[in-house]
Scaffold this active site. Structure first.
Site, short mmCIF file in Angstrom:
data_model
loop_
_atom_site.label_atom_id
_atom_site.label_comp_id
_atom_site.label_asym_id
_atom_site.label_seq_id
_atom_site.Cartn_x
_atom_site.Cartn_y
_atom_site.Cartn_z
N ILE A 1 -53.57 47.23 -26.85
CA ILE A 1 -52.68 46.59 -25.90
C ILE A 1 -53.43 45.99 -24.72
CG2 ILE A 1 -52.24 48.69 -24.60
CD1 ILE A 1 -49.69 45.93 -25.50
N CYS A 2 -54.58 46.60 -24.37
CA CYS A 2 -55.36 46.06 -23.26
C CYS A 2 -55.94 44.69 -23.61
CB CYS A 2 -56.47 47.03 -22.86
SG CYS A 2 -57.60 47.45 -24.19
N THR A 3 -56.32 44.53 -24.87
CA THR A 3 -56.82 43.22 -25.32
C THR A 3 -55.71 42.18 -25.26
OG1 THR A 3 -58.43 44.28 -26.77
CG2 THR A 3 -57.92 41.98 -27.21
N GLU B 1 -54.98 41.50 -21.34
CA GLU B 1 -56.01 41.04 -20.40
C GLU B 1 -56.95 40.00 -20.97
OE1 GLU B 1 -57.99 44.54 -19.10
OE2 GLU B 1 -56.15 45.56 -18.47
#
Length: 467
Positions: A248-250, A253
């Site tokens: 989810i961070c990829t 961001e």
């Protein structure tokens, strides 16, 4: 090998011999002879499609077990072999065509889907005028018109809606399915139909070979499953690939590819802005995600977000390749011909085709899983303490080796938890947090009770002995 029991059937020639000697007036005899001549002409035209099969069926074979060559086998194939094809999509169209060209003249096809305009580039039995009609219906019409001697029936129901009596008459089942759950259900159904003798060996007349084909882009596989003789589909479940997932961070961001933008719009933006369940079959919902993903891609300078790609990512759709379908269908029908006639040994028991960098095929024998609860009839026992919660047992059922989807649980005293319908699920949901002792105090469970488990991927219930 799997052999059919052949019985004598009257042909047009036998009809002619019987009528010549009967006492008939000349006029009636001429009329009947005219009808017989027409039948013979149609029969000869139909048989001309299969002259090449004579090289396989009428001559002695040298592959596998020695095949002596027999005209009885040829006529048995034409007149008595009953084949069920599950699926009339890209793979199913090829399978139906190959069966009709390989001497199978009694075919049934079942498929619940209707024809979409996107199917027309590879599902060659369909035309633009057929859009909106059932695939099974149109495919049956096409085969019947192209091969007048082929008898073909079609059904539009789900395979789960057909009872055991529907599957009983077929000698061979060929799957052109596009999902794991349907394959699991069919595999289990065929195993439940097998009967055993006094020595607990399968009675071969009740064993129906399941020939399973599947394609994924330039990859494909075909396999032959003999219930309780070879491995079963459930044995290979651990080798299945899960859908590709992204951190989810990829997504939030550092999106780098179009798929990141689509997943972000689907997972995060939809839940934040819409706050309702996403309907994968809704065009409006799909367009909303596509437009949001496109805006995000433009903001990060990423190209390649399309509506088709959006559907592919959300529905886990992999583009179909007509060539792969043709290769795998040919393999499936080739195995059906071997299983139905004994001209050669059937596949032992899986073939994998890889077409990314060339044309490469590999065959191997898939081993039976000793712990398989389908083909090994393993006793189903579960150890639960009085403080165990019902949701723990649900988690146990969803994990290997059972891999159930949405199990429902009952006891001899009544339902404990039902995953459907929605109203009943909501009513019984609080029990998931209850311990077995608490459920017992409600009078819904006793010491000698068994857990009765049902699920969409299995045709029959499972009984668990609770200790």
């Amino acid at each position: 090998c799997f052999f059919f029991f052949f019985f004598k059937q009257k042909t047009a020639y036998e009809m002619q011999r019987g009528l010549v000697g009967s006492e008939m007036c000349i006029r009636d005899r001429r009329r009947v002879h005219g009808i017989i001549s027409l039948l013979m002409e149609q029969e000869n035209k139909h048989m001309s499609y299969f002259t090449d099969l004579d090289y396989l069926l009428l001559r002695q074979g040298n592959l596998g077990p020695l095949y002596p060559g027999s005209s009885d086998v040829k006529m048995g194939l034409f007149n008595y072999a009953k084949v069920l094809v599950i699926g009339a999509g890209g793979l199913g169209c090829e399978i139906l065509k190959d069966l009709a060209l390989s001497g199978f003249t009694d075919i049934t096809v079942i498929d619940m889907d209707t024809i979409d305009v996107t199917n027309l580039n590879r599902q060659f039995l369909f035309r633009p005028k057929d859009v909106g009609r059932y695939k099974a219906e149109v495919a049956a019409e096409f085969i019947k018109n192209r091969f007048p001697g082929v008898k073909i029936e079609w059904f539009k129901q789900k395979i789960q809606e057909m009872d055991m009596n529907f599957y009983e008459p077929f000698h061979i089942i060929i799957g052109g399915l596009d999902n794991v759950d349907a394959r699991r259900w069919m595999n289990w159904q065929l195993h439940t139909m097998v009967k055993f003798d006094e020595d607990k060996k399968p009675i071969m007349s009740t064993v129906k070979p399941f020939i399973d084909g599947g394609t994924e882009g330039l990859l494909g596989q075909s396999r032959v499953i003999y219930p309780f003789i070879s491995h079963c589909y459930e044995c290979s479940l651990a080798t299945m690939n899960d859908k590709k997932r992204y951190n989810i961070c990829t997504l939030a961001e550092t999106p780098r590819v179009p798929e990141h933008c689509i997943e972000y719009a689907y997972i995060k933006l939809w839940n934040e802005e819409k706050k309702i369940k996403f309907d994968k079959d809704s065009k409006e919902d799909m367009i909303w995600v596509y437009e949001k993903a496109l805006k995000r891609a433009e903001a990060y300078g990423i190209q390649g977000v399309t509506y088709m790609l959006t559907m592919g990512v959300i529905k886990n759709i992999i583009p179909a390749v007509a060539t792969t379908n043709a290769i795998i269908a040919a393999s499936c029908v080739n195995e059906a011909l071997k299983c139905g006639t004994g001209i050669a040994a059937h596949l032992e028991n899986e073939m994998v085709y890889s077409g990314q960098t060339g044309t490469y095929g590999n065959t191997f024998q898939f081993e039976t899983n000793p712990g398989c609860f389908v083909c090994k009839n393993r006793s189903l026992d579960v150890t639960l303490t009085a403080s165990s919660k019902l949701e723990e047992f649900i988690g146990y059922l969803k994990a290997p080796p059972y891999n159930l989807k949405n199990p429902s649980i009952s006891s001899n005293s009544g339902p404990l938890y039902m995953s459907a319908p929605k109203a009943l699920e909501e009513e019984l949901r609080p029990r998931l947090k209850m311990t077995l002792n608490q459920i017992k105090d409600e009078g819904q469970l006793s010491i000698k009770d068994q857990f009765i488990v049902t699920d969409a991927v299995i045709p029959q219930h499972l009984l668990f002995n609770v200790t």
